[in-house]
Write an enzyme that holds these catalytic residues in place. Structure first.
Site, PDB file in Angstrom:
ATOM      1  N   THR A   1       0.922  -1.382   0.176  1.00 49.83           N
ATOM      2  CA  THR A   1      -0.288   0.076   0.145  1.00 49.83           C
ATOM      3  C   THR A   1       0.740   1.237   0.049  1.00 49.83           C
ATOM      4  OG1 THR A   1      -1.753  -1.557   1.185  1.00 49.83           O
ATOM      5  CG2 THR A   1      -1.667   0.376   0.949  1.00 49.83           C
ATOM      6  N   VAL A   2       1.722   1.284   0.451  1.00 54.15           N
ATOM      7  CA  VAL A   2       2.168   2.602   0.515  1.00 54.15           C
ATOM      8  C   VAL A   2       3.630   2.541   0.081  1.00 54.15           C
ATOM      9  CG1 VAL A   2       3.890   4.118   1.898  1.00 54.15           C
ATOM     10  CG2 VAL A   2       2.526   2.613   3.325  1.00 54.15           C
TER      11      VAL A   2
ATOM     12  N   GLU B   1       9.339  10.300   9.330  1.00 49.15           N
ATOM     13  CA  GLU B   1       7.932  11.200   9.860  1.00 49.15           C
ATOM     14  C   GLU B   1       6.703  10.259   9.355  1.00 49.15           C
ATOM     15  OE1 GLU B   1       7.604  14.229   9.203  1.00 49.15           O
ATOM     16  OE2 GLU B   1       5.613  14.114  10.735  1.00 49.15           O
TER      17      GLU B   1
ATOM     18  N   ILE C   1       0.092  12.913   8.333  1.00 48.79           N
ATOM     19  CA  ILE C   1       0.472  14.305  10.007  1.00 48.79           C
ATOM     20  C   ILE C   1       2.249  15.016   9.246  1.00 48.79           C
ATOM     21  CG2 ILE C   1       0.141  15.953  10.917  1.00 48.79           C
ATOM     22  CD1 ILE C   1      -2.889  13.438  11.470  1.00 48.79           C
TER      23      ILE C   1
ATOM     24  N   LYS D   1       3.014   4.085  18.332  1.00 48.28           N
ATOM     25  CA  LYS D   1       2.809   6.289  18.391  1.00 48.28           C
ATOM     26  C   LYS D   1       2.998   6.881  19.527  1.00 48.28           C
ATOM     27  CE  LYS D   1       0.445   4.850  14.255  1.00 48.28           C
ATOM     28  NZ  LYS D   1      -0.773   4.927  13.385  1.00 48.28           N
TER      29      LYS D   1
HETATM   30  N1  HSE Z   1      -3.657   0.588  10.412  1.00 52.34           N
HETATM   31  C1  HSE Z   1      -3.299   2.673  11.441  1.00 52.34           C
HETATM   32  C2  HSE Z   1      -4.389   2.618  11.117  1.00 52.34           C
HETATM   33  C3  HSE Z   1      -2.604   2.395   9.672  1.00 52.34           C
HETATM   34  O1  HSE Z   1      -5.380   2.609  11.666  1.00 52.34           O
HETATM   35  O2  HSE Z   1      -4.340   4.881  11.886  1.00 52.34           O
HETATM   36  C4  HSE Z   1      -1.642   3.973   9.995  1.00 52.34           C
HETATM   37  O3  HSE Z   1      -0.576   3.503  10.893  1.00 52.34           O
END
Ligand code: HSE
Length: 410
Positions: A11-12, A124, A131, A200
């Site tokens: 995906t990324v 980032e 963001i 995170k």
């Molecule tokens: N699974 C994560 C979310 C994707 O739902 O925010 C991004 O880290």
């Protein structure tokens, strides 16, 4: 011309390919030089895609090619990317990654290697997707002591809680629907149990306070126990329930957690809905700052990755320091953290009187949707004191749930 390689075409990775291809000219202007993708590493074949021209199955093609200046790691997982990223940095290549699990587990070591080799390890996209929060903390908020970082850091859970709030649906039904629509993963554990948000907030805490926050020490609770009745209480209290990652300096030390929280409707994070993310940063000089946007998705995440590629190209031969040392951050034990909560208890007037005796300074809330119970909104007290009171009350009454409530700066 600067050559880069992408590890992973999921995906990324495919988003990074698209951003670099579509925005080639603007990226070249901002980087000061053309950027070209020389390799994409993936175990699969993509016969009908232009990427097949640069596809390789052997990471050594990339590691041994001296013309590769920047390696983009968007594979997912931890151990294999760790080995590849380390090897790339050791060979003097800059690395940009979106991999929060890798950064949370090995960030300080990879930053140290980058410094030794005079290159940059950039991440980032690992927090808040598109963001620009980490660069803002590293490069812009350099005049402030950061007092608190608080955020909605997971799009999947925010989408689920928003649907539960707006449509009155049950958690399981929204999760099923989100999986059918492809918003939630087939295995949603990391999102709904709060593990993704935990990594995170660990990264944000480390950058905010300069030491390494061990994600395994951050008390983490997901949203699986949130019910329709909890949402009704939230509405009654003019609040919403959000999964919040929070890390703050208190007089006792730095506290950090991930858990569902009742936020008053006027709170800046209360109106962040759907799959959006937002991060509130409190500095001792600047006050409150809010960062809002798409926290996931192919192109927003790729946009952040490519901004790191541009930064690496601009800073070729210059290591830009990041204030994150390997020194361990002592996270305040959960018991010492000051909290306020909504505690749901089964019973009527008699139980309410007893509950108010236990929770001095508390107040009672009732809702039409659940007539066999009530809730106490407690005063602010330590987590230990709150847990002890709930345990004691549980000998006499049934406590159905407890949800933390936002407390303004203590
Ligand atoms: N699974 C994560 C979310 C994707 O739902 O925010 C991004 O880290």
């Amino acid at each position: 011309m600067v050559y880069i390689a992408i590890l992973g075409f999921g995906t990324v990775g495919s988003g990074v390919y698209e951003v670099i291809t579509k925005n080639k000219d603007v990226i070249a202007r901002k980087a000061g030089v053309d950027i070209a993708i020389k390799y994409v590493l993936d175990s699969k074949e993509f016969p009908n895609h232009a990427v097949s021209e640069v596809l390789t199955h052997d990471v050594n093609d990339i590691l041994e090619d001296e013309s590769i200046q920047v390696v983009v790691e968007v594979m997912g997982g931890v151990e294999v990317p760790y080995q590849f990223v380390k090897a790339a940095l050791e060979r003097g290549k800059h690395v940009a990654t979106s991999n929060k699990a890798l950064v949370a587990a090995h960030g300080p070591e990879l930053l140290r290697i980058a410094k030794e080799k005079n290159v940059n390890f950039l991440f980032e996209a690992s927090v808040g997707g598109g963001i620009p929060i980490l660069r803002s903390m590293n490069r812009c908020l350099t005049a402030d002591v950061i007092l608190e970082v608080m955020g909605i850091l997971n799009g999947t859970t925010n989408y689920i809680l928003t649907e539960m709030t707006e449509k009155g649906l049950a958690f399981e039904d929204v999760l099923k629907q989100a999986q059918e629509l492809g918003y939630a993963e087939k295995d949603p554990t990391a999102d709904i149990e709060g593990y993704d948000a935990c990594r995170k907030i660990a990264i944000l805490s480390s950058l905010a306070f300069g030491k390494t926050a061990d994600f395994e020490e951050i008390p983490t609770e997901g949203i699986t126990k949130i019910t329709k009745t909890d949402i009704c209480y939230a509405k009654r209290c003019n609040s919403v329930i959000k999964l919040v990652g929070i890390s703050k300096k208190t007089s006792e030390g730095i506290s950090a957690s991930v858990e569902p929280m009742l936020l008053p409707k006027e709170h800046p994070l209360a109106n962040v809905n759907g799959a959006f993310n937002a991060i509130l940063v409190k500095g001792n000089m600047v006050g409150d700052l809010m960062f809002y946007g798409s926290g996931a998705g192919s192109l927003p995440t790729a946009s952040a990755v490519v901004s790191d590629v541009v930064a690496a190209v601009r800073h070729h031969h210059i290591h830009v320091d990041v204030d994150w040392t390997a020194e361990k951050m002592e996270v305040l034990p959960k018991d010492h953290v000051a909290v306020k909560a909504l505690v749901r208890i089964v019973g009527g007037e008699e139980q309410q009187k007893k509950a108010l005796l236990a929770f001095k300074g508390g107040s009672i809330v009732t809702i039409e949707e659940a007539k066999d119970e009530f809730a106490v909104i407690t005063a602010v007290e330590t987590e230990k004191s709150l847990a002890d009171k709930i345990e004691l009350l549980s000998c006499e009454m049934k406590v159905r749930n407890r949800i933390r409530m936002e407390v303004a700066q203590l």
